[in-house]
Design an enzyme around this catalytic site. Structure first.
Site, PDB file in Angstrom:
ATOM      1  CG  HIS A 274      -2.004  -1.221   1.038  1.00  0.00           C
ATOM      2  ND1 HIS A 274      -3.197  -0.964   0.442  1.00  0.00           N
ATOM      3  CD2 HIS A 274      -1.965  -2.344   1.594  1.00  0.00           C
ATOM      4  CE1 HIS A 274      -3.786  -2.276   0.522  1.00  0.00           C
ATOM      5  NE2 HIS A 274      -3.226  -3.076   1.374  1.00  0.00           N
ATOM      6  CG  ASP A 342      -3.068  -4.088   4.940  1.00  0.00           C
ATOM      7  OD1 ASP A 342      -1.863  -3.247   5.378  1.00  0.00           O
ATOM      8  OD2 ASP A 342      -3.819  -3.951   4.237  1.00  0.00           O
ATOM      9  CD  GLU A 343      -5.104  -6.516   0.962  1.00  0.00           C
ATOM     10  OE1 GLU A 343      -5.813  -6.965   0.478  1.00  0.00           O
ATOM     11  OE2 GLU A 343      -5.017  -5.138   1.140  1.00  0.00           O
ATOM     12  CB  VAL A 344       3.271  -8.337   2.334  1.00  0.00           C
ATOM     13  CG1 VAL A 344       4.736  -8.222   1.575  1.00  0.00           C
ATOM     14  CG2 VAL A 344       3.229  -7.472   3.466  1.00  0.00           C
ATOM     15  CG  ASP A 394      -2.632  -9.455   6.175  1.00  0.00           C
ATOM     16  OD1 ASP A 394      -3.309  -8.792   7.160  1.00  0.00           O
ATOM     17  OD2 ASP A 394      -2.939  -9.152   5.130  1.00  0.00           O
TER      18      ASP A 394
END
Ligand SMILES: *[C@@H]1O[C@H](CO)[C@@H](O)[C@H](O)[C@H]1NC(C)=O
Ligand SMILES: *[C@@H]1O[C@H](CO)[C@@H](O)[C@H](O)[C@H]1NC(C)=O
Ligand SMILES: *[C@@H]1O[C@H](CO)[C@@H](O)[C@H](O)[C@H]1NC(C)=O
Ligand SMILES: *[C@@H]1O[C@H](CO)[C@@H](O)[C@H](O)[C@H]1NC(C)=O
Ligand SMILES: *[C@@H]1O[C@H](CO)[C@@H](O)[C@H](O)[C@H]1NC(C)=O
Length: 556
Positions: A274, A342-344, A394
């Site tokens: 992000h 998050d969301e790596v 995550d």
């Protein structure tokens, strides 16, 4: 449309509720289930609420609000605010000459400390009692100023007007404290810029519902609207335009507005994913992807873009994050920062030969060791700066170890993505690892559907997972999230309210307060209350808020 007409007619012929309930809902053909709340019913429901049928009136011109903690600006400001909310109908509100008069309200605070709200050690910080006796003034007693704020809100909700616009309040006794110490609401100002006015109105709405944390998801891939004095290029290149920026003065204004309402402001600075917003100013900090297997900056859609995720093998990545977080800490005074994480997505990192080399050199065999390396190093840096931190779940799912005082926010759920598991299954291993937890999975309010979808938020309970009592006690609260893809100043408030109020009651009231049908009527009152206080909260039942209607008196 025409099939609705007979229903409409029947409604008015037979079922218009003209009792003394001034806020009126319409039951079309069939009665609604649930227990009708009398007017002046509070939201969220207090722990102990002893009501009575003895009605008192207020005399607007002599009603007073006093406190032994007036030298605290939080109290002074609150007394002014709540005077306005109590006597909301300034033009028409009158006293009922046939009733005894409640002369005023005294707010007695034990500990007059008056700084910034913090994550409370226990529910006692927001505990309060209210006594509305048959004669003499009403009395609020609390330990802290934060409890006084919650009490003033409840007190203001006990007051209602009858058909003649006379202010009324019943003789009442309340003892109240929250079930959870963390009751948050997330707004995203990166997908769309949210105007200062909207942010402030939202803080007002939060205070009407006893929320106590504004989680400010400041920046993201789409834009970087936070003014950095250390790195001015972040907004020069990362903000949509120079007007789509929160200056540090703006941020301080929001924090102060929140402080006066007993609301903490936790900024989120999300890395290593992000981060395309900051990459616009600092492209060399982002990992080049090798989508064609040979050349940097080549995409491989939909696996990865040409460059994404902070580059975890460069020292300057860590130095940059550290410097920026230090600057954020000077502006955001809360003990906590949210570090995202998050969301790596691994695909880009995996494609990069330099990262492969780095792994070999450091004896890493799996890519999540690289993530672990990034997370550990960054968390250590942030700890050195003196911040405590929250992260999304995550890294913990990926077996990354964070320091034991980390607060982990659980957000995943099958409802959001069918490839995901249920939140009840994600939360168990996180609790087993002993982290404090904030739940938001079941409260993604940006997902909308037709009808009263607040009911499903109301029914979600953060303790309903297969854990031990001790594991359940690790849940410090929950958070309603309004991600910003499809909301801006035009619709944010109406989409969020009163749906977020359902979350507020779940986080404040006793676990046994579960009856959705009965909550319906109290929530309808709360919605009308918010409307009268200027929040464009959307309707949940058919009907009307007395003779008050949004924009009815607007100049056009
Ligand atoms: C007190 O409130 C409850 C719950 O709304 C209601 O059922 C009851 O009738 C009220 N009692 C009196 C005395 O008004
Ligand atoms: C207040 O008193 C009225 C009249 O006796 C009663 O009908 C109503 O239920 C009471 N309201 C509350 C909130 O207790
Ligand atoms: C900001 O960006 C411009 C254009 O790339 C560059 O010339 C300048 O040195 C940068 N400023 C800072 C403080 O990094
Ligand atoms: C990697 O492992 C080898 C063999 O076990 C060891 O000799 C070396 O010191 C390790 N390198 C690092 C950076 O840990
Ligand atoms: C808890 O475990 C039982 C037995 O495995 C299962 O039936 C139930 O659905 C689980 N409850 C939740 C909330 O996951």
């Amino acid at each position: 449309m025409n099939i609705l007409w007979p229903v409409f007619l029947l409604t008015f012929l037979y079922t218009l509720d003209t009792g003394h309930c001034y806020i009126t809902y319409i039951e079309a053909r069939l009665p609604l289930p649930g227990e009708r709340a009398p007017p002046g019913a509070p939201w969220p429901l207090p722990r102990f609420w002893q009501n009575s049928s003895t009605v008192l009136t207020l005399y607007p011109s002599t009603f007073y609000l006093q406190s032994n903690a007036r030298e605290c600006d939080i109290i002074q400001n609150a007394l002014k605010r709540y005077r306005r909310y109590i006597l909301i109908d300034e033009k028409n509100g009158v006293r009922d000459l046939s009733l005894s008069v409640l002369e005023g309200l005294k707010v007695e605070v034990e500990d007059k400390a008056c700084g910034y709200p913090k994550l409370p050690e226990s529910y006692v910080d927001e505990k309060y009692s209210i006594d509305v006796p048959t004669s003499g003034p009403a009395v609020i007693k609390t330990k802290t100023v934060w409890g006084a704020l919650r009490a003033l809100e409840t007190f203001s909700q006990l007051i209602y007007q009858d058909k003649n616009k006379a202010y009324q309040i019943n003789v009442t006794s309340i003892e109240d404290y929250p079930r959870y110490t963390y009751r948050g609401l997330l707004l995203d100002t990166a997908r769309h810029y949210q105007p200062m006015k909207t942010l402030k109105q939202n803080l007002d709405a939060m205070s009407y519902n006893k929320f106590n944390v504004f989680h400010w998801h400041l920046v993201d891939d789409q834009s970087f609207p936070f003014e950095s004095k250390r790195f001015p290029n972040l907004t020069v290149f990362g903000a949509y335009t120079p007007r789509h920026v929160y200056t540090q003065e703006d941020v301080k204004e929001i924090i102060e507005y929140a402080r006066l309402r007993g609301i903490r402001v936790i900024p989120e600075f999300d890395t290593p994913g992000h981060t395309q917003g900051l990459a616009k100013a600092f492209p060399h900090l982002i990992t080049p992807c090798y989508g064609d297997g040979e050349n940097p900056y080549t995409p491989n859609h939909p696996e990865h873009a040409e460059a994404e995720m902070l580059n975890p093998i460069q020292d300057n990545t860590y130095e940059f994050v550290k410097e920026l977080v230090s600057e954020i800490k000077d502006v955001f005074v809360d003990d906590y920062i949210h570090l995202g994480m998050d969301e790596v997505y691994y695909a880009c990192w995996e494609s990069n030969p330099n990262i492969k080399k780095f792994m070999e050199e450091n004896n890493m065999t799996t890519i999540n060791e690289v993530e672990q390396y990034y997370v550990k190093r960054t968390l250590a840096n942030v700890k050195d700066i003196g911040y405590k931190y929250m992260i999304w779940q995550d890294p913990i799912d990926n077996d990354v170890q964070a320091s034991p005082d980390t607060v982990v926010e659980v957000w995943k759920d099958k409802y959001l993505d069918s490839k995901m598991d249920y939140w009840e299954n994600y939360i168990v291993p996180i609790a087993q690892k002993g982290y404090k937890i904030v739940l938001s999975s079941c409260w993604y309010l940006n997902y909308i559907s037709y009808g009263p979808d607040w009911k499903k938020y109301y029914e979600c309970d953060p303790r309903e997972f297969n854990g031990t009592e001790e594991e359940k006690d690790l849940v410090v609260g929950g958070e309603a999230c309004m991600w910003g893809e499809y909301v801006d100043g035009t619709n944010l408030l109406s989409r969020l309210w009163p749906r977020a109020a359902a979350v507020a009651e779940r986080l404040w009231s006793d676990a046994s307060v579960r009856d959705v049908d009965s909550a319906n009527f109290r929530l309808d009152q709360q919605r009308c209350r918010m409307l009268r206080r200027g929040i464009p909260a959307q309707p949940i039942l058919n009907g009307f808020c007395g003779d008050y209607e949004w924009d009815l008196d607007a100049d056009i």
